[in-house]
Design an enzyme around this catalytic site. Sequence first.
Site, PDB file in Angstrom:
ATOM      1  CB  ALA A 104      10.000  -4.657   7.307  1.00 34.58           C
ATOM      2  CB  VAL A 105       9.021  -6.962   1.837  1.00 37.29           C
ATOM      3  CG1 VAL A 105       8.216  -8.088   1.203  1.00 37.29           C
ATOM      4  CG2 VAL A 105       8.365  -5.621   1.556  1.00 37.29           C
TER       5      VAL A 105
ATOM      6  CG  HIS B  54       2.328 -12.491  -0.570  1.00 34.61           C
ATOM      7  ND1 HIS B  54       1.193 -12.607  -1.335  1.00 34.61           N
ATOM      8  CD2 HIS B  54       2.081 -11.496   0.319  1.00 34.61           C
ATOM      9  CE1 HIS B  54       0.313 -11.714  -0.929  1.00 34.61           C
ATOM     10  NE2 HIS B  54       0.832 -11.034   0.070  1.00 34.61           N
TER      11      HIS B  54
ATOM     12  CB  THR C 105       4.064 -17.590  -0.314  1.00 40.50           C
ATOM     13  OG1 THR C 105       4.222 -16.238   0.100  1.00 40.50           O
ATOM     14  CG2 THR C 105       3.457 -18.397   0.784  1.00 40.50           C
TER      15      THR C 105
ATOM     16  CG  PHE D  64      13.523   1.590  -2.020  1.00 37.19           C
ATOM     17  CD1 PHE D  64      12.196   1.239  -2.182  1.00 37.19           C
ATOM     18  CD2 PHE D  64      14.468   0.577  -1.941  1.00 37.19           C
ATOM     19  CE1 PHE D  64      11.810  -0.091  -2.268  1.00 37.19           C
ATOM     20  CE2 PHE D  64      14.099  -0.763  -2.020  1.00 37.19           C
ATOM     21  CZ  PHE D  64      12.765  -1.090  -2.187  1.00 37.19           C
TER      22      PHE D  64
ATOM     23  CD  GLU E 176      -1.792  -2.391   1.188  1.00 33.33           C
ATOM     24  OE1 GLU E 176      -0.940  -2.765   2.014  1.00 33.33           O
ATOM     25  OE2 GLU E 176      -2.362  -3.151   0.389  1.00 33.33           O
TER      26      GLU E 176
ATOM     27  NE  ARG F 243      19.935  -5.572   5.109  1.00 34.14           N
ATOM     28  CZ  ARG F 243      20.530  -6.707   5.479  1.00 34.14           C
ATOM     29  NH1 ARG F 243      20.275  -7.225   6.679  1.00 34.14           N
ATOM     30  NH2 ARG F 243      21.373  -7.328   4.697  1.00 34.14           N
TER      31      ARG F 243
HETATM   32  N1  INI Z   1       3.560  -6.683   3.762  1.00 34.57           N
HETATM   33  C1  INI Z   1       4.738  -6.245   4.214  1.00 34.57           C
HETATM   34  O1  INI Z   1       4.907  -5.023   4.396  1.00 34.57           O
HETATM   35  N2  INI Z   1       5.755  -7.107   4.474  1.00 34.57           N
HETATM   36  C2  INI Z   1       5.628  -8.453   4.279  1.00 34.57           C
HETATM   37  O2  INI Z   1       6.599  -9.198   4.542  1.00 34.57           O
HETATM   38  C3  INI Z   1       4.394  -8.949   3.790  1.00 34.57           C
HETATM   39  N3  INI Z   1       4.215 -10.373   3.552  1.00 34.57           N
HETATM   40  O3  INI Z   1       5.173 -11.136   3.757  1.00 34.57           O
HETATM   41  O4  INI Z   1       3.150 -10.837   3.194  1.00 34.57           O
HETATM   42  C4  INI Z   1       3.341  -8.022   3.534  1.00 34.57           C
HETATM   43  N4  INI Z   1       2.131  -8.439   3.077  1.00 34.57           N
HETATM   44  C5  INI Z   1       0.982  -7.568   3.060  1.00 34.57           C
HETATM   45  C6  INI Z   1       0.904  -6.695   1.804  1.00 34.57           C
HETATM   46  O5  INI Z   1       1.871  -5.667   1.842  1.00 34.57           O
HETATM   47  C7  INI Z   1      -0.465  -6.048   1.651  1.00 34.57           C
HETATM   48  O6  INI Z   1      -0.734  -5.239   2.777  1.00 34.57           O
HETATM   49  C8  INI Z   1      -1.591  -7.068   1.491  1.00 34.57           C
HETATM   50  O7  INI Z   1      -1.299  -7.967   0.431  1.00 34.57           O
HETATM   51  C9  INI Z   1      -2.935  -6.352   1.173  1.00 34.57           C
HETATM   52  O8  INI Z   1      -2.858  -5.591  -0.041  1.00 34.57           O
END
Ligand code: INI
Length: 155
Positions: A81-82, A89, A87, A114, A59, A128
């Site tokens: 933080a991703v 995802h 998966t 970024f 978002e 980090r």
């Molecule tokens: N969102 C993150 O910010 N970090 C993550 O690691 C993550 N994982 O792993 O799923 C994540 N998922 C939610 C995504 O950003 C959206 O909010 C969701 O898909 C709704 O649009």
Amino acid sequence: MPREITGTLTGRGLRFAIVVSRFNRTVTSALLEGAVQALQAHEVDDSGIDIVHVPGAFEITLAAERCAATRRYAGIICLGAVVRGETPHFEFIAREVSRGINEIACRHSIPVAFGVLTTDTMEQAFARAGEGHGNKGYEAAVTALEMASLLAQLS
Ligand code: INI
């Protein structure tokens, strides 16, 4: 002599938006702390810092796009933080947020820093998001300051 153009780190009188996601909040709140610290350390007044909270990294771009469109900000700092799971995802989110952030910067000609971590593990993410200069939120804010100054000179 050629003319050299470099951004400075003076934030006095400037306004920044920080867009920060709640997913993996323990990490993103540390990034947020770092970013605010960096802006304050470079003379940005608290009244010049707007903090925008979004659910997840996916978002971030939509909120950053809206902030850029207002033309109210010298720069936008994106924090998230991703963390890789089992998966695919991770790949989708990481790719979209990085591409989206750069597109917003170029479309609106505004610095969009970024500060979104993309790591394999939470441990790497925490490493980090530490104190002071080991903090990617801090680094992203300093980058936004420098680029805001640079773009002002190039306008
Ligand atoms: N969102 C993150 O910010 N970090 C993550 O690691 C993550 N994982 O792993 O799923 C994540 N998922 C939610 C995504 O950003 C959206 O909010 C969701 O898909 C709704 O649009």
